[in-house]
Design a protein around this motif. Structure first.
Motif, PDB file in Angstrom:
ATOM      1  N   TYR A  64      -1.372   9.206   6.425  1.00  0.00           N
ATOM      2  CA  TYR A  64      -1.357  10.427   5.622  1.00  0.00           C
ATOM      3  C   TYR A  64      -1.766  11.649   6.452  1.00  0.00           C
ATOM      4  N   TRP A  78     -10.079   6.395  -3.948  1.00  0.00           N
ATOM      5  CA  TRP A  78      -9.923   7.771  -3.493  1.00  0.00           C
ATOM      6  C   TRP A  78     -11.218   8.366  -2.976  1.00  0.00           C
ATOM      7  N   LEU A 136      -7.596  12.402  -1.339  1.00  0.00           N
ATOM      8  CA  LEU A 136      -6.804  11.383  -0.666  1.00  0.00           C
ATOM      9  C   LEU A 136      -6.935  10.072  -1.451  1.00  0.00           C
ATOM     10  N   VAL A 172      -6.726   0.254   4.539  1.00  0.00           N
ATOM     11  CA  VAL A 172      -7.133   1.549   3.970  1.00  0.00           C
ATOM     12  C   VAL A 172      -7.208   2.589   5.094  1.00  0.00           C
ATOM     13  N   SER A 200      -3.746   3.515   6.242  1.00  0.00           N
ATOM     14  CA  SER A 200      -3.102   4.354   5.216  1.00  0.00           C
ATOM     15  C   SER A 200      -3.557   5.807   5.364  1.00  0.00           C
ATOM     16  N   VAL A 201      -4.862   5.999   5.533  1.00  0.00           N
ATOM     17  CA  VAL A 201      -5.402   7.350   5.688  1.00  0.00           C
ATOM     18  C   VAL A 201      -4.869   7.982   6.978  1.00  0.00           C
ATOM     19  N   VAL A 254      -5.643   6.003  -1.827  1.00  0.00           N
ATOM     20  CA  VAL A 254      -4.968   4.839  -1.266  1.00  0.00           C
ATOM     21  C   VAL A 254      -4.713   3.882  -2.431  1.00  0.00           C
ATOM     22  N   TYR A 299       0.827  -1.209   0.000  1.00  0.00           N
ATOM     23  CA  TYR A 299       0.000   0.000   0.000  1.00  0.00           C
ATOM     24  C   TYR A 299       0.861   1.258   0.000  1.00  0.00           C
ATOM     25  N   VAL A 343      -0.078   5.809   0.072  1.00  0.00           N
ATOM     26  CA  VAL A 343      -1.133   6.808   0.205  1.00  0.00           C
ATOM     27  C   VAL A 343      -0.616   8.130  -0.348  1.00  0.00           C
ATOM     28  N   SER A 344      -1.507   8.842  -1.041  1.00  0.00           N
ATOM     29  CA  SER A 344      -1.138  10.103  -1.671  1.00  0.00           C
ATOM     30  C   SER A 344      -2.282  11.097  -1.488  1.00  0.00           C
ATOM     31  N   ILE A 357     -12.504   5.981   3.042  1.00  0.00           N
ATOM     32  CA  ILE A 357     -11.707   7.210   2.914  1.00  0.00           C
ATOM     33  C   ILE A 357     -12.598   8.428   3.189  1.00  0.00           C
TER      34      ILE A 357
END
Length: 117
Positions: free
Chosen positions: A111, A49, A85, A104, A107-108, A87, A15, A17-18, A71
């Motif tokens: 971020y 996203w 956001l 998920v 990951s959030v 993932v 994974y 995240v961006s 998310i």
């Protein structure tokens, strides 16, 4: 765009995240396209996203059923608007079941913590 790679690895799946400031669905799609110009990200299986733009929730699971809603809920809790956001998941060959939602969420969280500094 802020990109955090190699944050979670489970049964072969990996994974990242961006995210970035974003004001519309069209802008979100353009940012995702920009992310996919990176060879590594172009090979990913899913880019799920979420975005709340002008108070309107927008999401895309990209084949990872339910991930966009996870998310969105986290963005709503943080009251983070006009910020995309994403993932990203590279599928590792084994189904993760419910663990994929925990990944998920984590990951959030990673971020958001990085965003806050």
């Amino acid at each position: 765009m802020r990109v955090i790679e190699n944050i979670i690895s489970d049964r072969g799946s990996k994974y990242a995240v961006s995210g970035a400031p974003c004001g519309s669905e069209d802008e979100a799609k353009a940012l995702i396209k920009e992310l996919m110009h990176r060879k590594k990200f172009a090979k990913a299986t899913h880019h799920s996203w979420g975005l709340i733009a002008d108070g309107v929730p927008i999401k895309n699971d990209d084949g990872e059923s339910g991930a966009g809603m996870v998310i969105l809920r986290m963005l709503e809790r943080e009251q983070l608007q006009d910020h995309l956001l994403i993932v990203t998941r590279w599928y590792g060959g084994k189904h993760l079941g419910g663990d994929r939602f925990r990944h998920v969420q984590e990951s959030v969280r990673i971020y958001l913590a990085d965003l806050r500094g």
